[in-house]
Scaffold this active site. Sequence first.
Site, PDB file in Angstrom:
ATOM      1  N   GLU A  93      -7.370   6.412   7.612  1.00 39.89           N
ATOM      2  CA  GLU A  93      -8.033   5.483   8.513  1.00 39.89           C
ATOM      3  C   GLU A  93      -7.064   4.862   9.492  1.00 39.89           C
ATOM      4  O   GLU A  93      -5.859   4.749   9.240  1.00 39.89           O
ATOM      5  CB  GLU A  93      -8.789   4.415   7.720  1.00 39.89           C
ATOM      6  CG  GLU A  93      -7.936   3.604   6.780  1.00 39.89           C
ATOM      7  CD  GLU A  93      -8.793   2.638   5.967  1.00 39.89           C
ATOM      8  OE1 GLU A  93      -9.305   3.057   4.923  1.00 39.89           O
ATOM      9  OE2 GLU A  93      -8.926   1.480   6.383  1.00 39.89           O
ATOM     10  N   CYS A 106      -3.426   0.581  14.849  1.00 45.00           N
ATOM     11  CA  CYS A 106      -2.773   0.538  13.540  1.00 45.00           C
ATOM     12  C   CYS A 106      -2.996   1.894  12.878  1.00 45.00           C
ATOM     13  O   CYS A 106      -4.140   2.315  12.704  1.00 45.00           O
ATOM     14  CB  CYS A 106      -3.392  -0.579  12.705  1.00 45.00           C
ATOM     15  SG  CYS A 106      -2.811  -0.609  10.998  1.00 45.00           S
ATOM     16  N   CYS A 113      -0.785   5.985  -1.304  1.00 43.40           N
ATOM     17  CA  CYS A 113       0.513   5.305  -1.333  1.00 43.40           C
ATOM     18  C   CYS A 113       0.957   5.207  -2.774  1.00 43.40           C
ATOM     19  O   CYS A 113       0.130   5.095  -3.680  1.00 43.40           O
ATOM     20  CB  CYS A 113       0.363   3.907  -0.735  1.00 43.40           C
ATOM     21  SG  CYS A 113       1.910   2.964  -0.624  1.00 43.40           S
ATOM     22  N   CYS A 117       1.509  -2.039  -4.742  1.00 46.55           N
ATOM     23  CA  CYS A 117       1.350  -3.484  -4.535  1.00 46.55           C
ATOM     24  C   CYS A 117      -0.007  -3.913  -5.092  1.00 46.55           C
ATOM     25  O   CYS A 117      -1.023  -3.257  -4.857  1.00 46.55           O
ATOM     26  CB  CYS A 117       1.464  -3.835  -3.054  1.00 46.55           C
ATOM     27  SG  CYS A 117       3.086  -3.434  -2.372  1.00 46.55           S
ATOM     28  N   CYS A 120      -3.360  -4.442  -2.849  1.00 42.51           N
ATOM     29  CA  CYS A 120      -3.600  -3.477  -1.771  1.00 42.51           C
ATOM     30  C   CYS A 120      -4.510  -2.339  -2.218  1.00 42.51           C
ATOM     31  O   CYS A 120      -4.283  -1.717  -3.261  1.00 42.51           O
ATOM     32  CB  CYS A 120      -2.269  -2.924  -1.290  1.00 42.51           C
ATOM     33  SG  CYS A 120      -2.440  -1.742   0.061  1.00 42.51           S
ATOM     34  N   CYS A 334      -6.894  -3.198   4.561  1.00 42.55           N
ATOM     35  CA  CYS A 334      -6.137  -1.955   4.397  1.00 42.55           C
ATOM     36  C   CYS A 334      -6.765  -1.030   3.369  1.00 42.55           C
ATOM     37  O   CYS A 334      -6.933  -1.374   2.213  1.00 42.55           O
ATOM     38  CB  CYS A 334      -4.723  -2.265   3.929  1.00 42.55           C
ATOM     39  SG  CYS A 334      -3.988  -3.650   4.769  1.00 42.55           S
TER      40      CYS A 334
HETATM   41  N1  SAH Z   1       3.653  -0.043   3.195  1.00 41.38           N
HETATM   42  C1  SAH Z   1       3.840  -0.966   4.283  1.00 41.38           C
HETATM   43  C2  SAH Z   1       2.612  -1.074   5.160  1.00 41.38           C
HETATM   44  C3  SAH Z   1       1.467  -1.615   4.398  1.00 41.38           C
HETATM   45  S1  SAH Z   1       0.132  -2.476   5.134  1.00 41.38           S
HETATM   46  C4  SAH Z   1       4.203  -2.337   3.730  1.00 41.38           C
HETATM   47  O1  SAH Z   1       4.159  -2.509   2.529  1.00 41.38           O
HETATM   48  O2  SAH Z   1       4.579  -3.202   4.501  1.00 41.38           O
HETATM   49  C5  SAH Z   1       0.708  -3.840   6.029  1.00 41.38           C
HETATM   50  C6  SAH Z   1       0.663  -5.187   5.334  1.00 41.38           C
HETATM   51  O3  SAH Z   1      -0.607  -5.534   4.772  1.00 41.38           O
HETATM   52  C7  SAH Z   1       1.662  -5.295   4.205  1.00 41.38           C
HETATM   53  O4  SAH Z   1       2.343  -6.495   4.326  1.00 41.38           O
HETATM   54  C8  SAH Z   1       0.768  -5.289   2.993  1.00 41.38           C
HETATM   55  O5  SAH Z   1       1.414  -5.873   1.896  1.00 41.38           O
HETATM   56  C9  SAH Z   1      -0.417  -6.073   3.488  1.00 41.38           C
HETATM   57  N2  SAH Z   1      -1.649  -5.931   2.698  1.00 41.38           N
HETATM   58  C10 SAH Z   1      -2.078  -4.856   2.028  1.00 41.38           C
HETATM   59  N3  SAH Z   1      -3.259  -5.102   1.431  1.00 41.38           N
HETATM   60  C11 SAH Z   1      -3.594  -6.351   1.753  1.00 41.38           C
HETATM   61  C12 SAH Z   1      -4.711  -7.191   1.445  1.00 41.38           C
HETATM   62  N4  SAH Z   1      -5.721  -6.763   0.673  1.00 41.38           N
HETATM   63  N5  SAH Z   1      -4.718  -8.434   1.949  1.00 41.38           N
HETATM   64  C13 SAH Z   1      -3.706  -8.876   2.740  1.00 41.38           C
HETATM   65  N6  SAH Z   1      -2.640  -8.147   3.057  1.00 41.38           N
HETATM   66  C14 SAH Z   1      -2.562  -6.889   2.574  1.00 41.38           C
END
Ligand code: SAH
Length: 344
Positions: A93, A106, A113, A117, A120, A334
């Site tokens: 996406e 974006c 992944c 985390c 996420c 995300c």
């Molecule tokens: N792998 C990269 C890009 C990920 S997405 C990274 O970890 O930075 C970009 C941002 O969105 C990251 O800071 C991630 O931690 C955050 N993110 C992911 N899921 C989220 C959610 N459900 N709510 C808020 N932020 C989120």
Amino acid sequence: MNKKDILSLSLDELKIEMEGIGEKVFRAKQVYEWLHTKLADSFEEMTNLSKNLREKLEAAYCIPSVKMLERQVSKLDGTNKFLFQLEDGNVVESVLMRYKHGNSVCISSQVGCRMGCKFCASTIGGLERNLLPAEMLGQVYQIQKISGERVSNIVIMGTGEPLDNYDNFVRFIRLVTDENGLNISQRNITVSTCGIVPNMKRLAEEGFQITLALSLHGSTQEKRKNLMPIANKYELSEVLEACDYYFEKTGRRITFEYSLVQGVNDRDEDAKELIGILKPRNCHLNLIPVNPIKERDFQKPSRKSAEAFKNQLEKSGVNATIRREMGSDIDGACGQLRRRYVNK
Ligand code: SAH
């Protein structure tokens, strides 16, 4: 025979290829232009090339396809969310956000992944595979074609960890900023990482002017470990050192991202510890009220409480913003659109 991915090649590499198939070197420039400025999806479209050359290209090369499966348009702010299908059936996406300063896209860097985390959605099914440079470009190119509007900013903040797909990611940056291609300014590109220290340092040495965003999410090593498994591998102190190194080498101010999770990392004490980390640094803090996903029970703090958190940081001289929520009426967070598709 497997056809060679022509979209991921640089202009210089394409010149060598053209010589290899017995063509004049200047053809490379023409083909490159079709691929990267006219955004052709097929060799057939390249009408100023002879039929013979088009057939030769068709026989030896492929343009990895990125096809739109679904498009959601937010009624609130015009944000577009796209689901794209790749050659092998996988889906990724991407999001188009319209700002006063231009259109920002974006993109995803991997299918799934493996970083894990906790809050996420992108990581729930694990990593399927890395995206090719061509497939990262394809997301930008298709969005520009579908919307009919120029893309001026790119954030690599979709599904995946870009620094876990380092070589393809760096190649993508070179191609998308190439003056013979879309020519997007490096200063308008932000890459977000969960903190893969050795590759943050490598990136600092590439000579790029892109912005590095570091997903912090916890104000101590222990708190970070609770939300981000990658913290088991790299200590917070090492991650911060790598950020400092990036700033030193590139002169680019680091953006720290901090997803606010109610009762987990949004307390007074968290703000104080964050100030300790950020105040001495030339940086910017982006607060993201967590987007709840149905697989976990994390909640976002109230607007008021997020504001209070931000104000506490700003009073101490830390430059902070709360990320504006966009497209909240569509599958905004995300990885949610892809998950819905995969679950089906
Ligand atoms: N792998 C990269 C890009 C990920 S997405 C990274 O970890 O930075 C970009 C941002 O969105 C990251 O800071 C991630 O931690 C955050 N993110 C992911 N899921 C989220 C959610 N459900 N709510 C808020 N932020 C989120």
